[in-house]
Design a protein around this motif. Structure first.
Motif, mmCIF file in Angstrom:
data_model
loop_
_atom_site.group_PDB
_atom_site.id
_atom_site.type_symbol
_atom_site.label_atom_id
_atom_site.label_comp_id
_atom_site.label_asym_id
_atom_site.label_seq_id
_atom_site.Cartn_x
_atom_site.Cartn_y
_atom_site.Cartn_z
ATOM 1 N N UNK A 11 85.598 14.403 36.372
ATOM 2 C CA UNK A 11 86.365 15.684 36.494
ATOM 3 C C UNK A 11 86.270 16.045 34.840
ATOM 4 N N UNK A 12 86.262 17.317 34.630
ATOM 5 C CA UNK A 12 86.174 17.833 33.420
ATOM 6 C C UNK A 12 86.614 19.470 33.258
ATOM 7 N N UNK A 13 87.841 19.309 32.977
ATOM 8 C CA UNK A 13 88.651 20.729 32.895
ATOM 9 C C UNK A 13 87.761 21.566 31.839
ATOM 10 N N UNK A 14 87.373 22.962 32.470
ATOM 11 C CA UNK A 14 86.797 23.839 31.728
ATOM 12 C C UNK A 14 85.141 23.432 31.510
ATOM 13 N N UNK A 75 91.135 23.113 19.272
ATOM 14 C CA UNK A 75 91.589 24.504 19.274
ATOM 15 C C UNK A 75 91.131 25.163 20.654
ATOM 16 N N UNK A 76 90.642 24.469 21.592
ATOM 17 C CA UNK A 76 90.258 24.817 22.947
ATOM 18 C C UNK A 76 91.594 24.970 23.772
ATOM 19 N N UNK A 77 91.498 25.922 24.641
ATOM 20 C CA UNK A 77 92.891 26.177 25.583
ATOM 21 C C UNK A 77 93.128 24.805 26.598
ATOM 22 N N UNK A 78 91.730 24.237 26.789
ATOM 23 C CA UNK A 78 92.082 23.018 27.609
ATOM 24 C C UNK A 78 92.669 21.894 26.466
ATOM 25 N N UNK A 79 93.616 21.278 26.702
ATOM 26 C CA UNK A 79 94.437 20.392 26.024
ATOM 27 C C UNK A 79 93.489 19.152 25.579
ATOM 28 N N UNK A 80 93.483 18.758 24.189
ATOM 29 C CA UNK A 80 92.842 17.682 23.703
ATOM 30 C C UNK A 80 92.916 16.485 24.665
ATOM 31 N N UNK A 81 94.031 16.413 25.079
ATOM 32 C CA UNK A 81 94.489 15.193 25.861
ATOM 33 C C UNK A 81 93.626 15.092 27.248
ATOM 34 N N UNK A 82 93.293 16.349 27.603
ATOM 35 C CA UNK A 82 92.514 16.506 29.076
ATOM 36 C C UNK A 82 91.038 16.118 28.782
ATOM 37 N N UNK A 83 90.574 16.461 27.379
ATOM 38 C CA UNK A 83 89.249 16.202 27.042
ATOM 39 C C UNK A 83 89.189 14.857 26.670
ATOM 40 N N UNK A 85 90.908 12.473 28.463
ATOM 41 C CA UNK A 85 90.950 11.681 29.611
ATOM 42 C C UNK A 85 89.433 11.799 30.187
ATOM 43 N N UNK A 86 88.851 12.743 29.995
ATOM 44 C CA UNK A 86 87.646 12.880 30.707
ATOM 45 C C UNK A 86 86.708 11.877 30.057
ATOM 46 N N UNK A 87 86.708 11.668 28.782
ATOM 47 C CA UNK A 87 85.961 10.823 28.309
ATOM 48 C C UNK A 87 86.156 9.515 28.965
ATOM 49 N N UNK A 88 87.671 9.207 28.926
ATOM 50 C CA UNK A 88 87.934 7.795 29.442
ATOM 51 C C UNK A 88 87.500 7.464 30.892
ATOM 52 N N UNK A 89 87.366 8.762 31.998
ATOM 53 C CA UNK A 89 86.923 8.506 33.143
ATOM 54 C C UNK A 89 85.464 8.299 32.976
ATOM 55 N N UNK A 90 84.454 8.965 32.026
ATOM 56 C CA UNK A 90 83.371 8.586 31.709
ATOM 57 C C UNK A 90 83.064 6.909 31.616
ATOM 58 N N UNK A 91 83.931 6.271 30.818
ATOM 59 C CA UNK A 91 84.019 4.927 30.487
ATOM 60 C C UNK A 91 84.084 4.337 32.019
ATOM 61 N N UNK A 92 84.944 4.506 32.535
ATOM 62 C CA UNK A 92 85.336 3.930 33.906
ATOM 63 C C UNK A 92 84.083 4.163 34.856
ATOM 64 N N UNK A 93 83.765 5.156 34.979
ATOM 65 C CA UNK A 93 82.831 5.415 35.817
ATOM 66 C C UNK A 93 81.236 4.620 35.467
ATOM 67 N N UNK A 94 81.081 4.788 34.252
ATOM 68 C CA UNK A 94 79.842 4.070 33.762
ATOM 69 C C UNK A 94 80.142 2.391 34.022
ATOM 70 N N UNK A 95 81.236 1.941 33.852
ATOM 71 C CA UNK A 95 81.556 0.455 34.226
ATOM 72 C C UNK A 95 81.428 0.458 35.560
ATOM 73 N N UNK A 126 84.260 13.567 12.577
ATOM 74 C CA UNK A 126 85.649 13.679 12.347
ATOM 75 C C UNK A 126 86.279 13.941 13.574
ATOM 76 N N UNK A 127 85.752 14.919 14.319
ATOM 77 C CA UNK A 127 86.602 15.530 15.481
ATOM 78 C C UNK A 127 86.323 14.583 16.857
ATOM 79 N N UNK A 128 85.427 13.490 16.631
ATOM 80 C CA UNK A 128 85.042 12.545 17.592
ATOM 81 C C UNK A 128 85.986 11.487 17.525
ATOM 82 N N UNK A 129 86.254 10.896 18.884
ATOM 83 C CA UNK A 129 86.796 9.486 18.774
ATOM 84 C C UNK A 129 85.946 8.588 19.620
#
Ligand SMILES: Cc1cc2nc3c(=O)[nH]c(=O)nc-3n(C[C@H](O)[C@H](O)[C@H](O)COP(=O)(O)O)c2cc1C
Length: 162
Positions: A11-14, A75-83, A85-95, A126-129
């Motif tokens: 799932x990837x909002x936007x 700065x995107x209208x999709x909140x950073x939290x949701x972005x 969470x998408x990366x977290x989903x990627x981790x779990x799906x890869x697992x 800097x903008x990455x985690x």
């Protein structure tokens, strides 16, 4: 590639694709271990030999580590939290993809994921985690099962006030 192709179906909002992959394998795992050891020593010159050895070996337990890096646009209208969470989903799906293909896989972070020096060495901007290091290999033992939460104890019902 098959695992990664599965992992991007999240799932990837936007449709921002707020993630990327950094592969660490072969000799690079050893080089990263040496960098971790050097940084650990810099952070604590009195670190025990056992702790330093643990850091040196951190990326040697599996032949392949896929680093999932969240690329966040604050700065995107999709909140950073949701972005994130998408990366977290990627981790779990890869697992799950790795496990479905018969590999052992584990999602780890550790201090290295949050350390500025190590982030720099890995080219994390800097903008990455770092969402996770997904260690993938052939399992030598079955992972011991642990207590799981009781889903019913976590459930409540919302009801409108009467
Ligand atoms: C974001 C994240 C980071 C994690 N980092 C670590 C870690 O650095 N070290 C660790 O032992 N487990 C870490 N874990 C936990 C393991 O991935 C895993 O859940 C644990 O080994 C138990 O396995 P199980 O959940 O299959 O029972 C992390 C989990 C998540 C979701």
């Amino acid at each position: 590639m098959r695992m990664l192709q599965a992992a991007v179906r999240v799932p990837d909002h936007g449709k921002l694709v707020p993630f990327r992959f950094l592969r660490i394998q072969g000799e690079a795992r050893h080089a990263l271990g040496e960098a971790l050891l050097a940084r650990a020593l810099e952070l604590d010159p009195h670190a025990s030999a056992a702790a330093l050895e643990k850091d040196r070996a951190r990326f040697l337990h599996a032949p392949l580590i896929v680093t999932v890096i969240a690329r966040l646009d604050a700065d995107h209208k999709v909140p950073e939290q949701e972005q994130l969470l998408t990366a977290g989903c990627v981790c779990f799906t890869l697992l799950q993809a790795a496990q479905a293909l018969g590999f052992g896989a584990q999602w780890l972070t550790g201090w290295a994921a949050y350390d500025a020096t190590i982030r720099g060495i890995l080219g994390v901007r800097a903008e990455e985690k770092i969402a996770g290091f997904i260690h993938i290999g052939t399992a030598r033992i079955d992972a011991p099962e642990r207590d799981r939460p009781d889903a019913s104890a976590l459930l409540s019902d919302w009801r409108p006030d009467a």
